[in-house]
Scaffold this motif. Structure first.
Motif: not given
Length: 429
Positions: A285-313
């Motif tokens: 039931w979530c459709d947005r991620v607010i990054h208080w700060d940015l990670p250094r690694d793009p993989v970590d950035f992808e992991q953060r947004e992947g918490r809400v961008s998933r199957y049957a989201s």
């Protein structure tokens, strides 16, 4: 209002085909209830004397049709909270007036107990009958749903400027709000998607969706640690909730809070550190991620947004509703389950990549605090460029970018296949 009557709840399934107004749903419910009562031997007569209250009618009809003993048992199970004596009358007439049918149908559409009962009928719990589940269903309605809906800060929204002017007070205003706000459709969608991504049963899902009343959180200030009351947000670690039986608060376990956040109920905003950016799902039931700060690694950035961008989201379900929302679901079936079934059966398109779990529209919203001409803006630009290359190399969760690259370079099928990594066992490195 919180009794899920097992017999009466089968009278009608609210109309859910097409783009109907609430008035259309009301008329269909009144027609369905009258037909059901006549089939069970009730006579529609002219009014004589004052009309019975809808809740009185519900108890009388349930008793006549043989569901009185189960209702009594469910009430006695909570005998410390309610007084079950005197509700079941003897020698009740099978006569009912047209006005009583109209008021009872309206009452059944918006009362929490009947909403839960109809939802359970569309999502059977281990293929058991609602009559057998009545004590547990009433326990959920009374101990969990009733305290949640009875919170004081809901009253200002539900009553609005019409406070003291609504006949029946807050209970009647709440019933109307649940009808206008589509609580039944919300519970139906929640059960359909939770069963799609998990294996919990109906009543377990309902009980896990309500984690209690909001409590307090601690915050550090220049004057020391302070506690503040929260109504919408909660920290992922260290959250508290109010116990329904006392004024004391208790700590919430992270798994309980996660399940509560993956529901349409409180909490609506979840604050977490890097602890919550990997391996956890917050997408139902979530459709947005607010990054208080940015990670250094793009993989970590992808992991953060992947918490809400998933199957049957939530974003995926919105895209599916746009495409398959005109389906007509049969009576006592979930329209959301029909949408999922239609998506699976839909013809594949493009390069064979399945779009329905990763639609090109309805993407989750990503919010960053990148001030123009700042270091954060440059960091965000670099992360996004590296993220595109990362997605092209591993799996490509956005098919339109991959297809656009193939069209740009004019690659044939074999050349496009050679771009993919072969991760099968025994593949050459």
């Amino acid at each position: 209002m919180f009794m899920p009557f097992p017999k009466l709840s089968e009278a009608f399934d609210p109309e859910k085909s097409g783009h109907l107004k609430v008035s259309d749903v009301r008329r269909a419910a009144q027609k369905g209830l009258r037909s059901w009562l006549e089939q069970h031997g009730f006579d529609v007569v002219a009014p004589v004397g004052p009309a019975r209250k809808p809740w009185r009618l519900a108890f009388d009809i349930e008793g006549i049709l043989g569901g009185g003993d189960r209702v009594t048992g469910a009430l006695w199970q909570l005998k410390r909270l309610v007084k079950p004596r005197g509700w079941q009358r003897k020698n009740v007439s099978r006569s009912i007036t047209k006005g009583e049918i109209l008021s009872l149908a309206d009452w059944m559409l918006g009362t929490p107990g009947m909403i839960v009962a109809r939802t359970i009928r569309r999502h059977p719990h281990q293929k058991e009958e609602l009559s057998d589940l009545l004590p547990d269903a009433f326990d959920f309605c009374w101990r969990h749903l009733r305290p949640y809906l009875g919170q004081r800060y809901f009253a200002s929204v539900v009553l609005g400027a019409r406070r003291r002017k609504i006949p029946g007070g807050y209970p009647e205003a709440l019933r109307q709000a649940l009808l206008d706000g589509c609580l039944e459709a919300t519970l139906d969608e929640h059960l359909a998607v939770t069963r799609l991504v998990g294996d919990a049963e109906t009543l377990d899902i309902l009980n896990q969706s309500l984690v209690g009343r909001p409590g307090r959180v601690q915050r550090r200030t220049t004057r020391g640690t302070r506690t503040v009351r929260v109504h919408a947000a909660a920290p992922y670690m260290g959250a508290e909730r109010r116990n329904t039986g006392s004024k004391a608060s208790e700590k919430l376990r992270s798994d309980i809070l996660r399940k509560g956040f993956n529901s349409p109920f409180w909490p609506h905003v979840l604050a977490t550190t890097s602890v919550g950016q990997e391996g956890l799902d917050f997408h139902v039931w979530c459709d947005r991620v607010i990054h208080w700060d940015l990670p250094r690694d793009p993989v970590d950035f992808e992991q953060r947004e992947g918490r809400v961008s998933r199957y049957a989201s939530l974003g995926v379900r919105r895209a599916l509703a746009d495409k398959f929302g005109n389906l007509t679901a049969e009576s006592w079936t979930s329209p959301f389950q029909a949408i999922f079934d239609a998506a699976r059966a839909a013809k594949r398109e493009g390069l064979g990549l399945e779009r329905w779990w990763s639609p090109t529209n309805h993407k989750p919203v990503s919010v960053t605090f990148a001030v123009p001409f700042s270091r954060v803006e440059l960091q965000l630009k670099r992360l996004r460029e590296e993220l595109v290359r990362y997605r092209l190399a591993l799996g490509q969760p956005e098919p339109h970018l991959f297809e656009g690259m193939i069209e740009h370079f004019g690659l044939d099928h074999d050349a496009a296949r050679a771009l993919a990594l072969n991760l099968s066992p025994g593949a050459p490195s």
